[in-house]
Motif scaffolding. Sequence first.
Motif, PDB file in Angstrom:
ATOM      1  N   CYS A   1       0.795  -1.235   0.000  1.00 20.47           N
ATOM      2  CA  CYS A   1       0.000   0.000   0.000  1.00 20.47           C
ATOM      3  C   CYS A   1       0.825   1.282   0.000  1.00 20.47           C
ATOM      4  O   CYS A   1       0.269   2.367   0.194  1.00 20.47           O
ATOM      5  CB  CYS A   1      -1.032   0.041   1.134  1.00 20.47           C
ATOM      6  SG  CYS A   1      -2.599  -0.654   0.597  1.00 20.47           S
TER       7      CYS A   1
ATOM      8  N   GLU B   1      -7.978   5.644   0.005  1.00 16.38           N
ATOM      9  CA  GLU B   1      -6.681   5.202   0.514  1.00 16.38           C
ATOM     10  C   GLU B   1      -6.561   3.723   0.208  1.00 16.38           C
ATOM     11  O   GLU B   1      -7.492   2.949   0.449  1.00 16.38           O
ATOM     12  CB  GLU B   1      -6.612   5.406   2.038  1.00 16.38           C
ATOM     13  CG  GLU B   1      -6.764   6.852   2.473  1.00 16.38           C
ATOM     14  CD  GLU B   1      -5.581   7.705   2.072  1.00 16.38           C
ATOM     15  OE1 GLU B   1      -4.510   7.143   1.815  1.00 16.38           O
ATOM     16  OE2 GLU B   1      -5.742   8.930   2.006  1.00 16.38           O
ATOM     17  N   CYS B   2      -5.401   3.317  -0.274  1.00 20.83           N
ATOM     18  CA  CYS B   2      -5.186   1.907  -0.598  1.00 20.83           C
ATOM     19  C   CYS B   2      -5.443   1.013   0.606  1.00 20.83           C
ATOM     20  O   CYS B   2      -5.957  -0.085   0.492  1.00 20.83           O
ATOM     21  CB  CYS B   2      -3.760   1.723  -1.088  1.00 20.83           C
ATOM     22  SG  CYS B   2      -3.256   0.020  -1.189  1.00 20.83           S
ATOM     23  N   VAL B   3      -5.097   1.509   1.783  1.00 21.87           N
ATOM     24  CA  VAL B   3      -5.179   0.660   2.979  1.00 21.87           C
ATOM     25  C   VAL B   3      -6.629   0.400   3.407  1.00 21.87           C
ATOM     26  O   VAL B   3      -6.899  -0.461   4.233  1.00 21.87           O
ATOM     27  CB  VAL B   3      -4.362   1.316   4.127  1.00 21.87           C
ATOM     28  CG1 VAL B   3      -5.114   2.469   4.753  1.00 21.87           C
ATOM     29  CG2 VAL B   3      -3.956   0.298   5.166  1.00 21.87           C
ATOM     30  N   GLN B   4      -7.582   1.119   2.780  1.00 15.68           N
ATOM     31  CA  GLN B   4      -8.980   0.966   3.206  1.00 15.68           C
ATOM     32  C   GLN B   4      -9.481  -0.473   3.112  1.00 15.68           C
ATOM     33  O   GLN B   4     -10.262  -0.914   3.952  1.00 15.68           O
ATOM     34  CB  GLN B   4      -9.893   1.846   2.349  1.00 15.68           C
ATOM     35  CG  GLN B   4      -9.930   3.297   2.773  1.00 15.68           C
ATOM     36  CD  GLN B   4     -10.841   4.102   1.869  1.00 15.68           C
ATOM     37  OE1 GLN B   4     -10.892   3.884   0.665  1.00 15.68           O
ATOM     38  NE2 GLN B   4     -11.557   5.029   2.453  1.00 15.68           N
ATOM     39  N   GLU B   5      -9.026  -1.191   2.071  1.00 10.07           N
ATOM     40  CA  GLU B   5      -9.565  -2.541   1.914  1.00 10.07           C
ATOM     41  C   GLU B   5      -9.073  -3.481   3.020  1.00 10.07           C
ATOM     42  O   GLU B   5      -9.658  -4.527   3.258  1.00 10.07           O
ATOM     43  CB  GLU B   5      -9.215  -3.120   0.544  1.00 10.07           C
ATOM     44  CG  GLU B   5     -10.027  -4.361   0.212  1.00 10.07           C
ATOM     45  CD  GLU B   5      -9.521  -5.115  -1.001  1.00 10.07           C
ATOM     46  OE1 GLU B   5      -8.481  -4.763  -1.559  1.00 10.07           O
ATOM     47  OE2 GLU B   5     -10.174  -6.097  -1.383  1.00 10.07           O
ATOM     48  N   ASP B   6      -7.970  -3.103   3.650  1.00  8.47           N
ATOM     49  CA  ASP B   6      -7.465  -3.915   4.762  1.00  8.47           C
ATOM     50  C   ASP B   6      -8.300  -3.702   6.024  1.00  8.47           C
ATOM     51  O   ASP B   6      -8.087  -4.346   7.037  1.00  8.47           O
ATOM     52  CB  ASP B   6      -6.010  -3.546   5.056  1.00  8.47           C
ATOM     53  CG  ASP B   6      -5.114  -3.812   3.869  1.00  8.47           C
ATOM     54  OD1 ASP B   6      -5.420  -4.732   3.098  1.00  8.47           O
ATOM     55  OD2 ASP B   6      -4.115  -3.088   3.701  1.00  8.47           O
ATOM     56  N   LEU B   7      -9.206  -2.740   5.939  1.00  6.42           N
ATOM     57  CA  LEU B   7     -10.008  -2.360   7.105  1.00  6.42           C
ATOM     58  C   LEU B   7     -11.477  -2.349   6.717  1.00  6.42           C
ATOM     59  O   LEU B   7     -11.813  -2.265   5.549  1.00  6.42           O
ATOM     60  CB  LEU B   7      -9.615  -0.952   7.573  1.00  6.42           C
ATOM     61  CG  LEU B   7      -8.138  -0.731   7.893  1.00  6.42           C
ATOM     62  CD1 LEU B   7      -7.845   0.748   8.011  1.00  6.42           C
ATOM     63  CD2 LEU B   7      -7.760  -1.452   9.176  1.00  6.42           C
ATOM     64  N   LYS B   8     -12.329  -2.458   7.699  1.00  9.22           N
ATOM     65  CA  LYS B   8     -13.745  -2.231   7.436  1.00  9.22           C
ATOM     66  C   LYS B   8     -14.354  -1.477   8.608  1.00  9.22           C
ATOM     67  O   LYS B   8     -13.736  -1.377   9.669  1.00  9.22           O
ATOM     68  CB  LYS B   8     -14.476  -3.540   7.161  1.00  9.22           C
ATOM     69  CG  LYS B   8     -14.386  -4.564   8.254  1.00  9.22           C
ATOM     70  CD  LYS B   8     -15.113  -5.831   7.827  1.00  9.22           C
ATOM     71  CE  LYS B   8     -15.075  -6.860   8.919  1.00  9.22           C
ATOM     72  NZ  LYS B   8     -15.822  -8.063   8.533  1.00  9.22           N
TER      73      LYS B   8
ATOM     74  N   PRO C   1      -9.759  -4.469  11.454  1.00 11.87           N
ATOM     75  CA  PRO C   1      -9.098  -5.264  10.417  1.00 11.87           C
ATOM     76  C   PRO C   1     -10.077  -6.082   9.574  1.00 11.87           C
ATOM     77  O   PRO C   1     -11.068  -6.604  10.071  1.00 11.87           O
ATOM     78  CB  PRO C   1      -8.181  -6.189  11.222  1.00 11.87           C
ATOM     79  CG  PRO C   1      -7.940  -5.471  12.486  1.00 11.87           C
ATOM     80  CD  PRO C   1      -9.225  -4.736  12.784  1.00 11.87           C
ATOM     81  N   ASN C   2      -9.789  -6.151   8.269  1.00 15.19           N
ATOM     82  CA  ASN C   2     -10.564  -6.935   7.319  1.00 15.19           C
ATOM     83  C   ASN C   2      -9.587  -7.964   6.750  1.00 15.19           C
ATOM     84  O   ASN C   2      -8.850  -7.672   5.825  1.00 15.19           O
ATOM     85  CB  ASN C   2     -11.077  -6.005   6.204  1.00 15.19           C
ATOM     86  CG  ASN C   2     -11.983  -6.706   5.216  1.00 15.19           C
ATOM     87  OD1 ASN C   2     -12.614  -7.700   5.542  1.00 15.19           O
ATOM     88  ND2 ASN C   2     -12.050  -6.174   4.012  1.00 15.19           N
ATOM     89  N   PRO C   3      -9.518  -9.168   7.343  1.00 19.17           N
ATOM     90  CA  PRO C   3      -8.442 -10.098   7.003  1.00 19.17           C
ATOM     91  C   PRO C   3      -8.406 -10.448   5.521  1.00 19.17           C
ATOM     92  O   PRO C   3      -9.432 -10.534   4.866  1.00 19.17           O
ATOM     93  CB  PRO C   3      -8.785 -11.342   7.824  1.00 19.17           C
ATOM     94  CG  PRO C   3      -9.741 -10.896   8.852  1.00 19.17           C
ATOM     95  CD  PRO C   3     -10.473  -9.732   8.277  1.00 19.17           C
ATOM     96  N   GLN C   4      -7.176 -10.643   5.036  1.00 23.85           N
ATOM     97  CA  GLN C   4      -6.989 -10.996   3.634  1.00 23.85           C
ATOM     98  C   GLN C   4      -6.042 -12.178   3.529  1.00 23.85           C
ATOM     99  O   GLN C   4      -5.292 -12.462   4.436  1.00 23.85           O
ATOM    100  CB  GLN C   4      -6.427  -9.795   2.873  1.00 23.85           C
ATOM    101  CG  GLN C   4      -7.429  -8.652   2.881  1.00 23.85           C
ATOM    102  CD  GLN C   4      -6.929  -7.428   2.170  1.00 23.85           C
ATOM    103  OE1 GLN C   4      -6.028  -7.514   1.360  1.00 23.85           O
ATOM    104  NE2 GLN C   4      -7.528  -6.310   2.479  1.00 23.85           N
TER     105      GLN C   4
ATOM    106  N   VAL D   1      -9.336 -11.091  -0.814  1.00 29.62           N
ATOM    107  CA  VAL D   1      -9.976 -11.063   0.498  1.00 29.62           C
ATOM    108  C   VAL D   1     -10.125 -12.479   1.041  1.00 29.62           C
ATOM    109  O   VAL D   1     -10.190 -13.438   0.273  1.00 29.62           O
ATOM    110  CB  VAL D   1     -11.355 -10.385   0.457  1.00 29.62           C
ATOM    111  CG1 VAL D   1     -11.199  -8.906   0.230  1.00 29.62           C
ATOM    112  CG2 VAL D   1     -12.233 -11.025  -0.588  1.00 29.62           C
ATOM    113  N   ARG D   2     -10.177 -12.605   2.343  1.00 29.92           N
ATOM    114  CA  ARG D   2     -10.270 -13.935   2.935  1.00 29.92           C
ATOM    115  C   ARG D   2     -11.739 -14.300   3.122  1.00 29.92           C
ATOM    116  O   ARG D   2     -12.457 -13.643   3.884  1.00 29.92           O
ATOM    117  CB  ARG D   2      -9.575 -13.945   4.299  1.00 29.92           C
ATOM    118  CG  ARG D   2      -9.639 -15.289   4.973  1.00 29.92           C
ATOM    119  CD  ARG D   2      -9.056 -15.230   6.349  1.00 29.92           C
ATOM    120  NE  ARG D   2      -7.639 -14.944   6.296  1.00 29.92           N
ATOM    121  CZ  ARG D   2      -6.932 -14.542   7.341  1.00 29.92           C
ATOM    122  NH1 ARG D   2      -7.518 -14.345   8.492  1.00 29.92           N
ATOM    123  NH2 ARG D   2      -5.653 -14.323   7.231  1.00 29.92           N
TER     124      ARG D   2
END
Lengths: 292, 131
Positions: free
Chosen positions: A115, A259-266, A279-282, A288-289
């Motif tokens: 990111c 922000e690129c990091v948004q997908e890592d979060l929810k 955290p939005n685990p991947q 995505v997981r």
Amino acid sequence: MDVPSEKRKEFFLQRLNLRKSTRMVGLFCFVVATVIIVANTSTAQETGASPAREKEWAAMAALPDFSGVWIPDVKDQHRQEAANMPPWKAEVLPQIEHMLAEEKAGRPALILGNCLPHGMPSWMLITHNAFEILITPGRVTLLGEVDGNRMRRIYTDGRPHPEDPDLTLHGHSIGRWEGDALVVDTTAIAPQAYIAISEAAGVPNNGDMHIVEHFHLVKPDVLYDDLEIDAPKVLSATWKTTRIFRRYPERHFEITEGECVQEDLKEGKDQFGNAIFVPNPQRADGSVRPVQ
Amino acid sequence: MISPIRFLMLAVLALGWMSTASAHHSNAAYDVDHLRTIEGTVKEVNWTNPHITFHVEEDAKDGKPAVEWVFEASSPGVLTRSGWTKRSIQPGDHATFRYAPLRDGALGGFLLQVTLQNGTILTYSLTPAEQ
């Protein structure tokens, strides 16, 4: 009738005080008026009324119109991937071939997975997202989508590169107008910045990279970026390649914030009910997981 | 021997890395040559960069229990330029989802098209000329 001397003295002092007050009021008015005039004069200058500033902005009208939102020609990016491989050094080529084979086998390398901004030249080479160009006196600015930090400042005010620059992912860019082309010279790029040929294949430039670009319109809404990339640590010769960007004035496209990091979060809540990101685990491959 | 506290710290670090280090990625983990379709109900929408995610509960049928899928799509910028909004599909919506499945068979995929119950088809393209 004689006015007693004490009364006369008192009367005289009263008049004197009155005249003093009048003078003070006059002086106050003069100071206030002066302050207002000076303030108005400087405000006028700050808001753009100076002839030098007018001339500077009028000169903008003569430049080619690069302003607006540009969308990369992704299909042409893919054609370039196959048709114009960089002249990788012999020791680098096996790394690239391995990554291409892994990508083909469904195990993509996460070369841009952290990111950080794609940086130079990968932003120009492989991004799928739009960017916006702003042209202002002495500067051209590229504002990218997806990374909050995806931004290039290209100084066109005649300054040289700094003597001892801090290395950054986008480097230090100076530009000049040559006819209808903007020629951009970029140095001071961090060695960790990738030369990516796809989202899963590329190597860090490892230092001393120098990029020269010619941005020019081939049609009113088609912008070419002709790149010449020297990266002596990983390339055996100058790599010349072109990327195409298209503008769609009738569609009123705008850059979206992100922000690129948004997908890592929810979206979530903390123990107090505050709106926070959680955290939005991947998975290790970046997808995505799935919930099992 | 590693102490339990140290083990826990390492585990937290490892999990932290796994969950924060992978947003930019190639779509090669998805099999675009074998597209599939499921019907289900949207449970969660994350309208985020660089990829949007939709959690979808597949309809229970033929004796199989309902399972939850996670679909990725392109970015808010690309979908917005293709005519979507963050409200185009919402939790509770029942729809048909066409996707490129994860190659390893896990319950995930790259979402390419949604057909809503009223017949509306939502799709998108990186290339505006194709939108």
